[in-house]
Design an enzyme around this catalytic site. Structure first.
Site: not given
Ligand code: ADP
Length: 167
Positions: A17, A41, A90, A128
């Site tokens: 992130h 969630k 990703r 996460s």
């Molecule tokens: P997660 O899917 O890990 O629970 P979030 O809902 O917090 O994550 O994700 C927020 C944004 O960050 C989304 O657009 C998700 O695709 C992106 N994201 C999450 N992890 C990564 C990563 N390792 N690299 C790039 N983008 C990421």
């Protein structure tokens, strides 16, 4: 002034992130990282804890603001005067879902576009949820979490595993 919004659960914010945050903050005048409350969630960290962790790890990036919201993302963006949503992509897993959400957000708010930044290779498989699973074990998390939050994260996870309630 070009304002972009980077929405997510950030439960907790990972190094993947943070990499997207830094790159987006280089492109836009202002980046609002917004912890979105998703009824589907069941987060490990409270909304406030997630906001605090993001503030800690972005303290050195002057054009980043951290917020949280229960609103529909398209409405939130309109209220903040933003026409760009940032999403991280990703390997494999994100595309279908993100493509659908981008189309829906654009339909609800035609001024709103979604911009995708591809994950750096070292974060391609980082989520996460993976970090939360690893948190239960004695694993070095320095490749996965920004160092400013590792200690707090470990303490919190151990409280939860000892049966403590969420704040
Ligand atoms: P997660 O899917 O890990 O629970 P979030 O809902 O917090 O994550 O994700 C927020 C944004 O960050 C989304 O657009 C998700 O695709 C992106 N994201 C999450 N992890 C990564 C990563 N390792 N690299 C790039 N983008 C990421």
């Amino acid at each position: 002034m070009k304002i972009a919004i980077y929405p997510g659960s950030f439960d907790p914010v990972t190094s993947g992130h943070l990499n997207i945050i830094r790159r987006a903050a280089n492109i836009f005048d202002r980046l609002i990282v917004c912890v979105m409350i998703n009824a589907g969630k069941n987060p490990m960290f409270s909304q406030e804890e997630r906001v605090d962790m993001i503030r800690k790890v972005t303290a050195d990036i002057p054009n980043v603001e951290v917020d949280s919201s229960n609103e529909l993302l398209a409405d939130y963006a309109r209220r903040k005067g933003s026409c760009v949503i940032i999403k991280g992509l990703r390997a494999g897993s994100d595309f279908e879902n993100e493509f659908q959400m981008a189309l829906i957000n654009h339909k609800i708010n035609p001024n709103l576009d979604t911009m995708f930044l591809t994950s750096e290779h070292q974060y391609m498989y980082l989520s996460s949820s993976t970090v939360k699973e690893l948190g239960a074990y004695d694993v070095d998390l320095s490749d996965f979490l920004p160092e400013q939050i590792i200690d707090d994260f470990k303490k919190r996870v151990s409280t939860i595993h000892q049966g403590g309630n969420r704040k």
